[in-house]
Write a protein that holds these residues in place. Structure first.
Motif, mmCIF file in Angstrom:
data_model
loop_
_atom_site.group_PDB
_atom_site.id
_atom_site.type_symbol
_atom_site.label_atom_id
_atom_site.label_comp_id
_atom_site.label_asym_id
_atom_site.label_seq_id
_atom_site.Cartn_x
_atom_site.Cartn_y
_atom_site.Cartn_z
ATOM 1 N N LYS A 179 0.849 -1.188 0.000
ATOM 2 C CA LYS A 179 0.000 0.000 0.000
ATOM 3 C C LYS A 179 0.882 1.234 0.000
ATOM 4 C CE LYS A 179 -3.695 -2.238 2.447
ATOM 5 N NZ LYS A 179 -4.665 -2.156 3.506
ATOM 6 N N THR A 192 0.982 -4.600 4.723
ATOM 7 C CA THR A 192 0.225 -5.031 5.893
ATOM 8 C C THR A 192 0.259 -6.555 5.944
ATOM 9 O OG1 THR A 192 -1.795 -4.956 4.593
ATOM 10 C CG2 THR A 192 -1.325 -3.042 5.932
ATOM 11 N N PRO A 224 -0.841 -10.435 6.234
ATOM 12 C CA PRO A 224 -2.039 -11.104 5.711
ATOM 13 C C PRO A 224 -3.050 -11.495 6.784
ATOM 14 C CG PRO A 224 -0.073 -12.393 5.218
ATOM 15 C CD PRO A 224 0.363 -11.158 5.917
ATOM 16 N N HIS A 225 -2.622 -11.695 8.031
ATOM 17 C CA HIS A 225 -3.571 -12.127 9.061
ATOM 18 C C HIS A 225 -4.611 -11.044 9.364
ATOM 19 C CE1 HIS A 225 -0.754 -9.937 11.692
ATOM 20 N NE2 HIS A 225 -1.807 -9.758 12.461
ATOM 21 N N LEU A 226 -4.383 -9.808 8.960
ATOM 22 C CA LEU A 226 -5.368 -8.745 9.169
ATOM 23 C C LEU A 226 -6.629 -8.978 8.345
ATOM 24 C CD1 LEU A 226 -3.155 -5.543 9.164
ATOM 25 C CD2 LEU A 226 -4.167 -6.700 11.120
ATOM 26 N N TYR A 227 -6.509 -9.688 7.241
ATOM 27 C CA TYR A 227 -7.634 -9.885 6.330
ATOM 28 C C TYR A 227 -8.273 -11.261 6.448
ATOM 29 C CZ TYR A 227 -5.161 -5.923 4.439
ATOM 30 O OH TYR A 227 -4.516 -4.725 4.308
ATOM 31 N N LEU A 228 -7.775 -12.105 7.343
ATOM 32 C CA LEU A 228 -8.259 -13.481 7.418
ATOM 33 C C LEU A 228 -9.452 -13.647 8.352
ATOM 34 C CD1 LEU A 228 -7.738 -16.243 6.287
ATOM 35 C CD2 LEU A 228 -6.089 -16.642 8.077
ATOM 36 N N GLY A 229 -9.532 -12.879 9.424
ATOM 37 C CA GLY A 229 -10.623 -13.063 10.386
ATOM 38 C C GLY A 229 -10.402 -14.341 11.175
ATOM 39 N N ASP A 280 3.939 -14.113 4.402
ATOM 40 C CA ASP A 280 4.159 -12.847 3.714
ATOM 41 C C ASP A 280 5.655 -12.658 3.563
ATOM 42 O OD1 ASP A 280 3.750 -10.369 2.566
ATOM 43 O OD2 ASP A 280 3.611 -9.331 4.483
#
Length: 68
Positions: A2, A24, A26-31, A57
């Motif tokens: 980003k 960022t 990847p675990h931020l987008y996994l839920g 990542d």
């Protein structure tokens, strides 16, 4: 990856910085962890630092000199 452009005032005596880039994890987008998520082999997981490819990542150090 980003990016953003920092604010630069017209009264600022310094030249503008330009665009800044960051990544960022990847675990931020996994839920929540979905069932039956693909896994690395144990050897590969130790090498990459995670058991799940979805959470891997790659990080390239921008300050490390490239071999050429």
């Amino acid at each position: 990856m980003k990016s953003y452009k920092p604010f630069h005032s017209p009264f600022d005596p310094c030249p503008p910085i330009g665009r800044k880039y960051y990544s960022t994890p990847p675990h931020l987008y996994l839920g929540f962890q979905p069932p039956n998520l693909q896994q690395f082999t144990p050897r590969e997981a130790l090498k990459r630092g995670t058991l799940w490819p979805a959470l891997y990542d790659y990080y390239e150090n921008p300050y490390k000199k490239k071999r050429g």
